[in-house]
Enzyme design. Structure first.
Site, short mmCIF file in Angstrom:
data_model
loop_
_atom_site.label_atom_id
_atom_site.label_comp_id
_atom_site.label_asym_id
_atom_site.label_seq_id
_atom_site.Cartn_x
_atom_site.Cartn_y
_atom_site.Cartn_z
N ASP A 269 0.85 -1.19 0.00
CA ASP A 269 0.00 0.00 0.00
C ASP A 269 0.89 1.25 0.00
OD1 ASP A 269 -2.14 -1.71 0.30
OD2 ASP A 269 -2.23 -1.47 2.49
N1 URA Z 1 -1.02 -5.96 3.98
C1 URA Z 1 -1.56 -4.72 3.98
O1 URA Z 1 -2.59 -4.49 4.58
N2 URA Z 1 -0.90 -3.74 3.33
C2 URA Z 1 0.26 -3.93 2.67
O2 URA Z 1 0.81 -2.99 2.10
C3 URA Z 1 0.80 -5.22 2.68
C4 URA Z 1 0.15 -6.21 3.34
#
Ligand code: URA
Length: 230
Positions: free
Chosen positions: A101
């Site tokens: 993310d």
């Molecule tokens: N899980 C998440 O919630 N976000 C990420 O960026 C990676 C794994």
């Protein structure tokens, strides 16, 4: 990419040797002798060394320490992408093997080898990913067993695969999962009534984030690291 770096990668020489070759006038760019190693190459520059045109051949494998605020796609209307952090020829040919993310930091692997990244991202392959997680509320001990058994995430039909949770402090933990569902770590903690406020990926399979890399820095993977997923 800088010309001297391009020479080190295509000829397998050190930067010092590349500087010597340049000084000796042995390298042309688009037909003209260039002696400055700092010269920036365009994606379509034609670099010739002793009558031989040089090409960056072979697949590329990179590890990046992703800073917060960068997205793992090639195009985004609002945020910079991780590809702008690379001083590489044709970064558009690379893709991310397992996205993070925008607000997640840490280990990102990038490559132009689709088969290699498939072994990391395909649900058919079991690939562990370890995250350091900071939480809004204290994590009760029983969450360890809950995550080991699997939780039902909203909108999913099956439980998450067994995950390993290690508590570090009241609100800090290390979580290892073997899937890559959308926002998986955040959704897992949401399913037990908590909220992730910081997320950092430390490891993918046997490849650990190099702690010499500052946020935004990257390096090529070693042959040994590449071989983990061959
Ligand atoms: N899980 C998440 O919630 N976000 C990420 O960026 C990676 C794994």
């Amino acid at each position: 990419m800088r010309l001297d770096k391009y020479l080190t990668e295509t000829l397998g020489v050190t930067r010092k040797q590349a500087t010597k070759l340049l000084k000796a006038g042995e390298v042309t760019v688009d037909g003209a002798v260039v002696k400055q190693g700092a010269t920036k190459l365009a994606d379509d520059s034609e670099v010739v060394f002793r009558d031989r045109e040089l090409n960056l051949t072979g697949p590329r494998y990179i590890m990046l320490n992703k800073p917060s605020g960068f997205v793992c796609s090639h195009v985004d209307d609002y945020n910079p992408t991780v590809f702008v952090l690379l001083d590489e020829v044709s970064p558009e040919k690379l893709h991310v093997a397992g996205r993070l993310d925008g607000d997640t930091t840490g280990l990102v692997l990038m490559t132009d080898d689709g088969q290699w990244s498939h072994r990391i991202t395909s649900p058919k392959h079991v690939c562990e990913k370890t995250y350091f997680v900071e939480l809004a509320d204290p994590v009760p001990e029983e969450t360890i067993a809950t995550f080991a058994e699997g939780v039902m995430l909203r909108g999913e039909k099956e439980l998450t695969r067994p995950a390993k949770l290690v508590l570090i402090s009241e609100t800090e933990a290390r979580l290892t999962i073997t899937e890559g569902k959308y926002h998986q770590v955040k959704r897992m903690f949401a399913s037990v009534g908590n909220r992730v406020i910081g997320l950092h990926r430390e490891r993918i399979g046997a490849i650990e984030l190099d702690d010499a890399l500052e946020p935004g820095d990257y390096r090529e993977l070693t042959e040994e690291e590449v071989a983990y997923f061959l």
